[in-house]
Design a protein around this motif. Sequence first.
Motif, PDB file in Angstrom:
ATOM      1  N   GLU A   7       8.633  -7.210  -7.462  1.00 18.20           N
ATOM      2  CA  GLU A   7       7.311  -7.727  -7.835  1.00 18.20           C
ATOM      3  C   GLU A   7       7.437  -8.283  -9.240  1.00 18.20           C
ATOM      4  N   VAL A  51       2.633  -4.574  -5.405  1.00 16.17           N
ATOM      5  CA  VAL A  51       2.691  -3.213  -4.862  1.00 16.17           C
ATOM      6  C   VAL A  51       1.291  -2.612  -4.867  1.00 16.17           C
ATOM      7  N   HIS A  62      -4.971   7.715  -6.158  1.00 17.19           N
ATOM      8  CA  HIS A  62      -6.086   8.095  -5.287  1.00 17.19           C
ATOM      9  C   HIS A  62      -6.854   9.305  -5.818  1.00 17.19           C
ATOM     10  N   ASP A  86      -6.319   1.308   2.760  1.00 14.72           N
ATOM     11  CA  ASP A  86      -5.236   2.247   3.094  1.00 14.72           C
ATOM     12  C   ASP A  86      -5.778   3.668   3.307  1.00 14.72           C
ATOM     13  N   ASP A 155     -11.750   0.093  -5.298  1.00 13.90           N
ATOM     14  CA  ASP A 155     -10.299   0.203  -5.129  1.00 13.90           C
ATOM     15  C   ASP A 155      -9.784  -1.156  -4.680  1.00 13.90           C
ATOM     16  N   SER A 156      -9.719  -2.072  -5.636  1.00 11.65           N
ATOM     17  CA  SER A 156      -9.409  -3.465  -5.312  1.00 11.65           C
ATOM     18  C   SER A 156      -7.952  -3.788  -5.584  1.00 11.65           C
ATOM     19  N   GLU A 158      -5.661  -7.040  -7.475  1.00 12.34           N
ATOM     20  CA  GLU A 158      -5.796  -7.626  -8.818  1.00 12.34           C
ATOM     21  C   GLU A 158      -6.823  -8.764  -8.785  1.00 12.34           C
TER      22      GLU A 158
HETATM   23  N1  AG3 Z   1      -5.161  -1.003  -5.707  1.00 15.41           N
HETATM   24  C1  AG3 Z   1      -4.749  -1.437  -7.027  1.00 15.41           C
HETATM   25  C2  AG3 Z   1      -3.355  -1.901  -7.074  1.00 15.41           C
HETATM   26  C3  AG3 Z   1      -3.026  -2.781  -8.213  1.00 15.41           C
HETATM   27  C4  AG3 Z   1      -1.557  -2.872  -8.375  1.00 15.41           C
HETATM   28  N2  AG3 Z   1      -1.168  -4.052  -9.068  1.00 15.41           N
HETATM   29  C5  AG3 Z   1       0.054  -4.598  -8.988  1.00 15.41           C
HETATM   30  N3  AG3 Z   1       0.984  -4.043  -8.297  1.00 15.41           N
HETATM   31  N4  AG3 Z   1       0.291  -5.690  -9.659  1.00 15.41           N
HETATM   32  C6  AG3 Z   1      -4.352  -0.065  -5.045  1.00 15.41           C
HETATM   33  C7  AG3 Z   1      -4.775   0.256  -3.671  1.00 15.41           C
HETATM   34  C8  AG3 Z   1      -4.444   1.662  -3.336  1.00 15.41           C
HETATM   35  N5  AG3 Z   1      -5.420   2.248  -2.507  1.00 15.41           N
END
Ligand code: AG3
Length: 274
Positions: A7, A51, A62, A86, A155-156, A158
């Motif tokens: 990533e 990720v 979480h 998820d 829980d978004s 980016e």
């Molecule tokens: N939601 C926020 C993840 C952000 C990660 N950002 C990144 N890898 N650049 C996570 C969802 C988990 N339920």
Amino acid sequence: MSIWFTEKQTENFGITMKINKTYVSEQTEFQKLDMVETEEFGNMLILDGMVMTTQKDEFVYHEMVAHVPLFTHPNPKHVLVVGGGDGGVIREVLKHPSVEKAVLVEIDGKVIEYSKKYLPEIAGDLENPRVEVQVDDGFMHIATSENQYDVIMVDSTEPVGPAAKLFEKGFYEGISKALKEDGIFVAQTDNPWFTPELISQVFSDVSEIFPITRLYTANIPTYPSGLWTFTIGSKKHDPLEVPADRFHEIETKYWTPQLHTAAFALPKFVSDLI
Ligand code: AG3
């Protein structure tokens, strides 16, 4: 020959993991979705190359999204999770016996479908009778809800692609309207190393709407920089003034009553952002 996934967290910096298997790689209606098995962190969900969650470190995010606002509220009954397909936040929400109903509004049904299949210990509670799953636009759900929820968790992904509008001031105004008079919300707000402006902007927007605004952090090794932030907006209850006897027994791997408060102690360069 081994396969590695990177990533690119910035133009010039990334995190790289060895991939044993690719289960899914498809373009959904909303985003690119990959589900893979990594050697180091177990199964991993990737959205648009970023990720989202891994079997090994998911508990940190979480637990910290769910328990900090839920213990701050004296009697959370009606909870909304925006995104979070998820199911990890929902699993933690259900550990609070006061919660009668938890609504999950996830825009992409494929995230739910593949999480149930490849991340069963994260998504397993989505079938619980206290949970109502809606495959829908969280922004619209918020815009049409009024005085309904005790706690809302955002829980978004980016602020690019489908989640971009979940970082705008208008969305936080909608959240305030959707919350009851002593409601609380929390949103994941990225990291202070690569997105300091985002943290400052969100904090300033939220504090114009909510009388109590706070920032806290957690260590998440697979997210950019590992130092993750969460912003709380609260109408009445201060997360830093939770009476000690409110912390009931709960099974966790990261959250503790001590950490509930300690997570708000910020490094200087982070507190300088707000
Ligand atoms: N939601 C926020 C993840 C952000 C990660 N950002 C990144 N890898 N650049 C996570 C969802 C988990 N339920």
